[in-house]
Design a protein around this motif. Structure first.
Motif, PDB file in Angstrom:
ATOM      1  N   LEU A  94       7.697  -4.881  -9.117  1.00 46.89           N
ATOM      2  CA  LEU A  94       6.971  -5.389  -8.139  1.00 46.89           C
ATOM      3  C   LEU A  94       6.066  -6.127  -8.440  1.00 46.89           C
ATOM      4  O   LEU A  94       6.031  -7.166  -8.543  1.00 46.89           O
ATOM      5  CB  LEU A  94       7.153  -4.216  -7.047  1.00 46.89           C
ATOM      6  CG  LEU A  94       7.926  -3.946  -6.606  1.00 46.89           C
ATOM      7  CD1 LEU A  94       7.553  -3.025  -5.620  1.00 46.89           C
ATOM      8  CD2 LEU A  94       8.861  -5.073  -5.559  1.00 46.89           C
ATOM      9  N   VAL A  95       5.262  -5.110  -9.502  1.00 48.91           N
ATOM     10  CA  VAL A  95       4.036  -5.962  -9.883  1.00 48.91           C
ATOM     11  C   VAL A  95       4.511  -7.289 -10.896  1.00 48.91           C
ATOM     12  O   VAL A  95       3.970  -7.906 -10.657  1.00 48.91           O
ATOM     13  CB  VAL A  95       2.988  -5.191 -10.799  1.00 48.91           C
ATOM     14  CG1 VAL A  95       2.437  -5.542 -12.072  1.00 48.91           C
ATOM     15  CG2 VAL A  95       2.446  -4.124  -9.924  1.00 48.91           C
ATOM     16  N   GLY A  96       5.449  -7.068 -11.768  1.00 47.19           N
ATOM     17  CA  GLY A  96       5.773  -8.262 -12.694  1.00 47.19           C
ATOM     18  C   GLY A  96       6.484  -9.447 -11.434  1.00 47.19           C
ATOM     19  O   GLY A  96       6.557 -10.803 -11.967  1.00 47.19           O
ATOM     20  N   GLN A  97       6.711  -9.366 -10.810  1.00 46.62           N
ATOM     21  CA  GLN A  97       7.108 -10.121  -9.200  1.00 46.62           C
ATOM     22  C   GLN A  97       5.598 -10.761  -9.032  1.00 46.62           C
ATOM     23  O   GLN A  97       5.908 -11.598  -7.637  1.00 46.62           O
ATOM     24  CB  GLN A  97       7.952 -10.202  -8.292  1.00 46.62           C
ATOM     25  CG  GLN A  97       9.030  -9.472  -8.414  1.00 46.62           C
ATOM     26  CD  GLN A  97      10.170 -10.609  -8.559  1.00 46.62           C
ATOM     27  OE1 GLN A  97       9.964 -11.060  -8.535  1.00 46.62           O
ATOM     28  NE2 GLN A  97      10.861 -10.422  -9.659  1.00 46.62           N
ATOM     29  N   GLY A  98       4.529 -10.550  -9.045  1.00 48.72           N
ATOM     30  CA  GLY A  98       2.805 -10.938  -8.459  1.00 48.72           C
ATOM     31  C   GLY A  98       2.405 -10.420  -7.565  1.00 48.72           C
ATOM     32  O   GLY A  98       1.891 -10.726  -7.121  1.00 48.72           O
ATOM     33  N   LEU A  99       3.823  -8.537  -7.460  1.00 48.96           N
ATOM     34  CA  LEU A  99       3.154  -8.038  -5.910  1.00 48.96           C
ATOM     35  C   LEU A  99       1.262  -7.420  -6.449  1.00 48.96           C
ATOM     36  O   LEU A  99       1.425  -7.625  -7.459  1.00 48.96           O
ATOM     37  CB  LEU A  99       3.646  -7.193  -5.644  1.00 48.96           C
ATOM     38  CG  LEU A  99       4.673  -7.908  -4.009  1.00 48.96           C
ATOM     39  CD1 LEU A  99       5.538  -8.723  -4.870  1.00 48.96           C
ATOM     40  CD2 LEU A  99       5.293  -6.375  -3.934  1.00 48.96           C
ATOM     41  N   SER A 100       1.067  -7.144  -5.194  1.00 49.54           N
ATOM     42  CA  SER A 100      -0.016  -6.331  -5.616  1.00 49.54           C
ATOM     43  C   SER A 100      -0.229  -5.320  -5.188  1.00 49.54           C
ATOM     44  O   SER A 100       0.061  -5.175  -4.138  1.00 49.54           O
ATOM     45  CB  SER A 100      -1.555  -7.107  -5.530  1.00 49.54           C
ATOM     46  OG  SER A 100      -1.923  -8.476  -5.756  1.00 49.54           O
ATOM     47  N   ILE A 101      -0.400  -3.644  -5.544  1.00 45.93           N
ATOM     48  CA  ILE A 101      -0.347  -2.789  -5.300  1.00 45.93           C
ATOM     49  C   ILE A 101      -1.105  -1.956  -5.292  1.00 45.93           C
ATOM     50  O   ILE A 101      -2.364  -1.549  -6.244  1.00 45.93           O
ATOM     51  CB  ILE A 101       0.494  -1.983  -6.062  1.00 45.93           C
ATOM     52  CG1 ILE A 101       1.760  -2.206  -6.007  1.00 45.93           C
ATOM     53  CG2 ILE A 101       1.015  -0.519  -6.143  1.00 45.93           C
ATOM     54  CD1 ILE A 101       3.327  -2.499  -7.449  1.00 45.93           C
ATOM     55  N   ILE A 102      -1.626  -1.355  -3.975  1.00 43.53           N
ATOM     56  CA  ILE A 102      -2.832  -0.325  -3.337  1.00 43.53           C
ATOM     57  C   ILE A 102      -2.796   1.354  -3.786  1.00 43.53           C
ATOM     58  O   ILE A 102      -1.326   1.630  -3.115  1.00 43.53           O
ATOM     59  CB  ILE A 102      -3.699  -0.469  -2.935  1.00 43.53           C
ATOM     60  CG1 ILE A 102      -4.456  -1.742  -2.439  1.00 43.53           C
ATOM     61  CG2 ILE A 102      -4.581   0.294  -2.229  1.00 43.53           C
ATOM     62  CD1 ILE A 102      -5.349  -2.072  -1.182  1.00 43.53           C
ATOM     63  N   ILE A 119       0.922  -1.380  -0.043  1.00 41.58           N
ATOM     64  CA  ILE A 119       0.277  -0.095   0.062  1.00 41.58           C
ATOM     65  C   ILE A 119       0.853   1.189   0.089  1.00 41.58           C
ATOM     66  O   ILE A 119       1.653   1.316   1.062  1.00 41.58           O
ATOM     67  CB  ILE A 119      -0.644   0.283   1.343  1.00 41.58           C
ATOM     68  CG1 ILE A 119      -1.604  -0.998   1.627  1.00 41.58           C
ATOM     69  CG2 ILE A 119      -2.181   1.145   0.974  1.00 41.58           C
ATOM     70  CD1 ILE A 119      -2.502  -1.664   2.760  1.00 41.58           C
ATOM     71  N   LEU A 120       1.024   2.157  -1.028  1.00 44.19           N
ATOM     72  CA  LEU A 120       1.075   3.380  -1.054  1.00 44.19           C
ATOM     73  C   LEU A 120       0.492   4.733  -1.025  1.00 44.19           C
ATOM     74  O   LEU A 120      -0.586   4.938  -1.579  1.00 44.19           O
ATOM     75  CB  LEU A 120       2.126   3.561  -2.390  1.00 44.19           C
ATOM     76  CG  LEU A 120       3.361   2.475  -2.863  1.00 44.19           C
ATOM     77  CD1 LEU A 120       3.348   1.867  -3.998  1.00 44.19           C
ATOM     78  CD2 LEU A 120       4.247   2.980  -2.271  1.00 44.19           C
ATOM     79  N   ASP A 121       0.739   5.568   0.352  1.00 42.31           N
ATOM     80  CA  ASP A 121       0.131   6.462   0.532  1.00 42.31           C
ATOM     81  C   ASP A 121       0.583   8.113  -0.250  1.00 42.31           C
ATOM     82  O   ASP A 121       1.706   8.402   0.680  1.00 42.31           O
ATOM     83  CB  ASP A 121      -0.543   6.493   2.362  1.00 42.31           C
ATOM     84  CG  ASP A 121      -1.631   6.869   2.180  1.00 42.31           C
ATOM     85  OD1 ASP A 121      -2.234   7.479   1.315  1.00 42.31           O
ATOM     86  OD2 ASP A 121      -1.715   7.731   3.948  1.00 42.31           O
ATOM     87  N   GLU A 122      -0.216   8.100  -1.034  1.00 44.71           N
ATOM     88  CA  GLU A 122       0.446   9.521  -1.893  1.00 44.71           C
ATOM     89  C   GLU A 122       1.836   9.618  -2.174  1.00 44.71           C
ATOM     90  O   GLU A 122       2.475  10.313  -1.423  1.00 44.71           O
ATOM     91  CB  GLU A 122       0.236  11.049  -0.508  1.00 44.71           C
ATOM     92  CG  GLU A 122      -1.627  11.085  -0.847  1.00 44.71           C
ATOM     93  CD  GLU A 122      -2.551  11.709  -1.925  1.00 44.71           C
ATOM     94  OE1 GLU A 122      -1.315  12.112  -2.343  1.00 44.71           O
ATOM     95  OE2 GLU A 122      -3.669  11.974  -1.197  1.00 44.71           O
ATOM     96  N   PRO A 123       2.275   8.523  -2.609  1.00 44.63           N
ATOM     97  CA  PRO A 123       4.113   8.686  -2.293  1.00 44.63           C
ATOM     98  C   PRO A 123       4.700   9.414  -3.400  1.00 44.63           C
ATOM     99  O   PRO A 123       5.335   9.573  -3.274  1.00 44.63           O
ATOM    100  CB  PRO A 123       4.100   6.935  -3.436  1.00 44.63           C
ATOM    101  CG  PRO A 123       2.574   6.507  -4.254  1.00 44.63           C
ATOM    102  CD  PRO A 123       1.622   7.701  -3.357  1.00 44.63           C
TER     103      PRO A 123
END
Lengths: 526, 313
Positions: A208-216, A185-189
């Motif tokens: 990171l997404v390429g490694q299968g992480l999910s991002i908010i 989770i990135l808050d106003e990064p």
């Protein structure tokens, strides 16, 4: 036994590249509701996050984005609703459980101990307290591997206090990755990053997404949301106002969803320059600490005109604002207010000269967080006969004034007695605007008036400044946002290393020319 | 110069190290509390309680080490009280600290009177005896000063090493230091700030109490009222003097003790010409001077005295 960092809480790997709809969600929120007193911060919010997906959480300040994520991470406990991570319910109010479930959070205000090194900050809490020795070598190896793998360059041995904001953010991301976060989770990064750092961050997110992480990805900046996300969730006043696939939507549709209506930027009518209101004549300021000082600057502000001051932050804008608001007195040179030479320049002298101030940092300088809205709105004028008599405050008049400003400036706040720190940034700024503009000042110092505000609030502030201009006020707009300067200013001055360029009327200098001046080229020739 | 010759005598350094020992314990205790973000002004009272608890245990028939343990436990209990009020309840650390000092001091005197109602002069115990370290204690000056002291003095030095090791080399120390700098960093890594701070205050208070017990069980052999005599407050200043670092704080404690030992000897030299109060004042005046010179640049833990409440907006 050599200490391995916290064991991976990774989920069973799911097949790469399979249709996103087919994979089970990594995160599911259902009916999450959170109240702060009378304020409904989150109202029955439900959504799902798939593996390898970037979801943008878009919304104005105060829409409830950060609250929602703090519930997810266990800082707050939801009043209703449930969170499931990889199919398992997440115990509420326990950051440790969230970390162990694979949730990593990069807070807007970094959670780093500045007196410790990067390595120590990252290793904090990852090794058992019964260990007689911190495993620095293992931690260092892992940090170096992760930072190499994901382009997060930072020296593990550096003290956090010595790091730039961009580097600190990389440390925060490394903290999450070090614990094998699967949901980030990135808050106003990007609020604190330079454009180049923002690009680097986006590149890291791709890896990171390429490694299968999910991002908010929490943001109120439309262009970033459009470029980085797969899907957009729009929050408005605590409610989920809409959900769009990024590829199938547009900036204007999202903006409309955010504020609930079409956003129109206010038209700027041609200026009608009036009298000289404030003149600085070859003013220099004394050196104080490490800040840039003013070097024989001259500046004239005319009624009915917005003068835009562009420049890279830290080139003397703070000193100029301090000078005009009276916090700092000139070491040499003169200040002339409507033809009269000002003596004994002080904050009170500036106020009585009719200078309305919108300070750069609303939290640190503009307001006193633990005092009430009423106390804050009379802070500049409590000595006047309107609010005090024979040394006693007239609370009835003060409260009435606060209520007027709350109504006139559309401030959302529980009551005039509420502590001002409970207000969102936009509402705080509206109060400051109301306080500064109510007495119809002849000069307005607007220092970064829209920094950190959302689309709706930015438009509101701009509209109010234009109103003041139409009324005949002289406005000095200091901003690091060149777009804002270009949109509003009748004339533009560039500040660099404590000196000012000559003024240029609207549209005369190109962006490239302004940029060269900002970088300090040709200051003399300009 | 007679006044300078004093500095070369073994007895001066023996006294300096002895005077430093209780300060070392209590300063380490205060340092641990403050590193976790809690200013513990209960120190003066906790030292009083420790002095009594240790001494009374031995007087009642316990052995010396049991006395030390009981003193530490008593300190930890007052630490628990202080921590409960300041950490989860977030009350003012100044007010609570002064309250704990008053309570611990009065409770100690009250207990003393209850336990020994008919005593006019305080009874004596058999205190810790010097334990020469074979070989090392024969070195001139240094030997008697450092290696012919009581076991509690050795323990004081060990405490410094242990405190430094825990704070800088262990995962627990990381959490303690982070709790005093930015508690939200601790919580964001899944650690309870409350637990860390309460633990640190209890452990620190136990050390303060052992410092008090040193006076009744090693330096002297019985318990008097007012015997702590401001030593706790000196330790608060020593923590600042040491910039919250165990090693520097140790040097500060020894320096202060050396001043104190020196002034006593100067008094004898002056032959009554200079009022003795001037000499008594000297270590304190020098401490203030040292604080001005050294501590102005000190970087204190940023969250010191800032209560942390989870989930606060």
């Amino acid at each position: 036994m050599p200490q391995r960092p916290h064991p991976a809480a990774s989920p069973p790997p799911s097949p790469q590249g399979g249709g996103e709809g087919a994979a089970p969600p990594v995160l599911r929120l259902s009916g999450v509701t959170k109240r702060f007193g009378p304020l409904l911060a989150n109202d029955a919010i439900s959504f799902e996050l798939a593996r390898g997906e970037v979801v943008a959480l878009l919304g104005e300040n105060g829409a409830g984005k950060t609250t929602l994520m703090n519930i997810l991470f266990g800082h707050y406990v939801a009043d209703e609703g449930a969170v499931e991570v990889f199919g398992k319910p997440l115990p509420p109010g326990d950051p440790r459980a969230a970390l162990e479930a694979g949730i990593g959070m990069v807070h807007q205000h970094f959670t780093l101990a500045e007196n410790m090194t990067v390595l120590e900050n990252i290793a904090l809490g990852t090794q058992g307290f019964l260990n007689w020795k911190l495993d620095r070598i293992g931690a260092r190896e892992r940090i170096e591997k992760l930072s190499w793998e994901f382009g997060l360059a930072v020296d593990p041995a550096a003290r956090v206090a010595s790091l730039s904001v961009g580097e600190r953010q990389r440390v925060e991301i490394l903290k999450a990755l070090y614990r094998d976060a699967r949901i980030l989770i990135l808050d106003e990064p990007t609020a604190v990053l330079t454009p180049a750092e923002t690009d680097a961050l986006f590149a890291t997110l791709k890896l990171l997404v390429g490694q299968g992480l999910s991002i908010i990805f929490i943001s109120h900046k439309l262009n970033e949301v459009m470029s980085v996300s797969d899907r957009v969730l729009v929050l408005r006043s605590g409610r989920l106002a809409g959900e769009r696939v990024t590829a199938g939507t547009s900036r204007s549709e999202l903006a409309a969803l955010m504020v609930g209506q079409e956003v129109v930027s206010p038209p700027v009518p041609p200026p009608e320059p009036g009298q000289l209101q404030l003149v600085l004549n070859a003013v220099s300021t004394a050196r104080r600490g490490a800040g840039v000082t003013l070097d024989r600057i001259s500046l004239s502000l005319r009624g009915g005109e917005i003068t835009g001051l562009a420049g890279v932050s830290g080139n003397g804008q703070a000193a100029l604002a301090a000078l005009i608001s009276g916090v700092e007195a000139p070491a040499s040179g003169e200040i002339i207010v409507r033809g009269n030479l000002a003596k004994n320049w002080s904050p009170r002298a500036a106020l009585s000269a009719g200078i309305g101030r919108i300070p750069e940092d609303r939290h640190a300088v503009g307001t006193i967080g633990d005092m009430s809205v009423t106390e804050n709105v009379i802070a500049e004028r409590y000595r006047t006969s309107r609010f005090s008599r024979r040394g006693f405050l007239d609370w009835r008049a003060a409260r009435k004034f606060a209520e007027e400003i709350i109504a006139d400036y559309d401030v959302k706040c529980p009551s005039p007695e509420a502590r001002i720190r409970l207000l969102s940034g936009g509402n705080m700024q509206k109060l400051i605007l109301g306080r500064a503009l109510d007495s119809a000042p002849s000069v307005i110092l607007a220092n970064q008036p829209t920094r950190g505000l959302d689309v709706g609030a930015v438009g509101y502030v701009h509209g109010k400044l234009l109103e003041a201009r139409a009324r005949g006020a002289a406005i000095l707009l200091i901003s690091e946002d060149l777009e804002e300067i270009l949109a509003l200013s009748d004339r533009i001055i560039v500040m660099s290393k404590g000196r000012l360029s000559a003024a240029s009327p609207r549209g005369e200098r190109t962006v490239a020319q302004l940029g060269a001046l900002m970088a300090g080229h040709d200051m003399e020739a300009a | 110069m007679e006044a300078l010759d004093i500095l070369l005598t073994a007895s001066f350094w023996v006294a300096a190290i002895r005077i430093a020992s209780p300060l070392i314990f209590a300063t380490m205790g205060e340092l641990i509390c403050e590193r976790a973000g809690v200013l513990n002004l209960g120190i003066e009272g906790i030292m009083t309680a420790g002095a009594f608890a240790g001494w009374f245990t031995v007087y009642a028939g316990g052995d010396l080490w049991t006395g030390v343990l009981v003193a530490a436990l008593a300190g930890a209990m007052f630490g628990l009280l202080h921590a409960t009020l300041t950490v989860p309840l977030g009350l003012s650390q100044h007010v609570v600290g002064i309250g704990v000092t008053l309570l611990a001091t009065s409770l100690t005197y009250f207990t003393y009177r209850l336990a020994l109602p008919e005593v006019t002069s305080p009874p004596k115990i058999e205190p810790f005896q010097p334990l020469p370290i074979p070989g090392l204690s024969d070195i001139p000056v240094v030997g008697p000063a450092l290696f012919n002291q009581t076991p509690l003095t050795y323990l004081a030095f060990l405490t410094v090493a242990l405190t430094a090791w825990v704070l800088y080399r262990t995962p627990l120390g990381l959490a303690i230091r982070a709790a005093g700098e930015n508690p939200s960093a601790v919580e964001a890594q899944g650690i309870s700030v409350t637990a860390i701070r309460m633990g640190a205050v209890m452990a620190g208070s136990a050390l303060m109490a052992v410092g008090g017990a040193f006076l009744t069980m090693s330096a002297f052999n019985s318990f008097f009222f007012e015997m702590i005599n401001g030593r706790g407050w000196i330790c608060i200043a020593l923590v600042v003097f040491g910039s919250w670092r165990p090693g520097k704080a140790l040097i500060g404690a020894i320096l202060f003790a050396a001043f104190d030992a020196y002034q006593v000897r100067l008094q004898q030299l002056s032959g009554g010409v200079v009022p003795y109060q001037i000499f008594l004042m000297m270590p304190y005046a020098l401490s203030i001077l040292a604080l001005i010179l050294v501590a102005r640049r000190a970087t204190y833990p940023k969250a010191l005295m800032v209560p942390y409440q989870k989930g606060e907006r």
